[in-house]
Design a protein around this motif. Structure first.
Motif, short mmCIF file in Angstrom:
data_model
loop_
_atom_site.label_atom_id
_atom_site.label_comp_id
_atom_site.label_asym_id
_atom_site.label_seq_id
_atom_site.Cartn_x
_atom_site.Cartn_y
_atom_site.Cartn_z
N ILE A 98 0.85 -1.18 0.00
CA ILE A 98 0.00 0.00 0.00
C ILE A 98 0.89 1.24 0.00
O ILE A 98 2.04 1.20 0.44
N THR A 99 0.36 2.31 -0.54
CA THR A 99 1.12 3.55 -0.65
C THR A 99 0.33 4.64 0.07
O THR A 99 -0.86 4.82 -0.18
N LEU A 100 1.01 5.37 0.95
CA LEU A 100 0.37 6.44 1.71
C LEU A 100 1.13 7.75 1.51
O LEU A 100 2.29 7.74 1.09
N ALA A 101 0.46 8.85 1.82
CA ALA A 101 1.09 10.16 1.71
C ALA A 101 1.66 10.61 3.05
O ALA A 101 1.18 10.22 4.11
N ILE A 102 2.72 11.42 2.96
CA ILE A 102 3.29 12.09 4.15
C ILE A 102 3.08 13.59 3.97
O ILE A 102 3.41 14.14 2.92
N ALA A 103 2.50 14.24 4.97
CA ALA A 103 2.31 15.69 4.94
C ALA A 103 2.59 16.24 6.33
O ALA A 103 2.25 15.60 7.34
N GLU A 104 3.23 17.42 6.38
CA GLU A 104 3.58 18.05 7.67
C GLU A 104 4.32 17.05 8.57
O GLU A 104 4.04 16.96 9.77
#
Lengths: 135, 135, 135
Positions: A98-104
């Motif tokens: 699975i691929t997730l986003a990183i923010a802040e």
């Protein structure tokens, strides 16, 4: 950054919550924005996002996927156990990455989502690769 | 770049085509080559690539996945509705993230493919995260 | 780097091992660390990680997923064959993209894992996109 989460799974089919470990690795990476891929390098295990807090949902998922792919003796693959043969099929249905986003500087997971390692043929010592890339 | 697509889903199970929105966000990003991850932060919804133009294919997918995981009253998870319990299982079978390539400033999708948001327990207001990374 | 693997699939459902081709493309890219996304731009095919060396496991996977989604005449989608209609459903269950890590200039795949292109409606000439990004 590439890191590994190690998991000791219980007997049979199990969903193991690794959200905290994955979030900690993202925090440790220092990456502000990017992508985090979670990859299972095993053929009788998988990874999924689902509700982890209420144990009823993981129990339903495990029971229903066992209903769909019952452990039985008519598999062609007879080298290991029938549970192992069924596990391979379940792994392909659920999926290994699975691929997730990183923010802040944080790993983004929905408020009711947990990252769940899905073992189909425990007990085993397992790993999940956590690959973090900035961008 | 991280953006969000918002979707209002109809009642029950539905496949909602978000290809145009995703392509527009890639165009807007100015990224020439890279990766676009589409992520569903909900536990009773998923994302898939399939034929979107002919409504018969989405109708078959919805009907057959409902046949595989029928809405029924014997789930352990009883907090919400039986449709909600079934939805969690379907979400794990279909999956919550897909990764696509960007080339020549365009999101690459097969000529007969649409990016389909898959709701299992509508109506709901939903979001899809669109994470674009150059490289 | 974006490359394409071309595959000629046999009749019906088949799992075709593309591990060697994917590893060769990663070696050719010169990328030391990064992400490799493998993407299927077709609607009646998918991609999965599973055991490829022993033919019994792919045979079990194919047989059991055909059992779950039988080719039959009661699909709404009648434009192509019943095998084509079933293929669309199987593609959504198995999934069209996987993401792997690159470390020490090598594509990381578990020791018992193969990267398997999953055709549901062969024979066809197919492609897999291999998108490699450093990071």
């Amino acid at each position: 950054m590439l890191k590994t989460i190690t998991i000791e799974t219980p007997a049979g089919d199990a969903l193991v919550d690794i959200t905290a470990e994955a979030k900690a690795l993202v925090a440790e990476s220092g990456v502000e924005t990017g992508i985090c891929a979670l990859i299972v390098p095993h053929t009788t295990a998988a990874i999924t996002l689902n509700s982890g807090l209420d144990p009823a949902t993981p129990a339903d998922i495990i029971a229903d996927i066992k209903r769909l792919v019952p452990t039985r003796v008519d598999f062609i693959h007879q080298y290991d156990t029938p549970a192992d043969a069924a596990a391979h099929i379940k792994a392909t249905l659920v999926g290994n990455s699975i691929t997730l986003a990183i923010a802040e500087a944080k790993l983004l997971v929905g408020w009711s989502q947990s990252i769940l390692f899905y073992e189909f043929d425990g007990p085993r010592r397992r790993t999940v690769q956590v690959k973090i890339i900035a961008g």
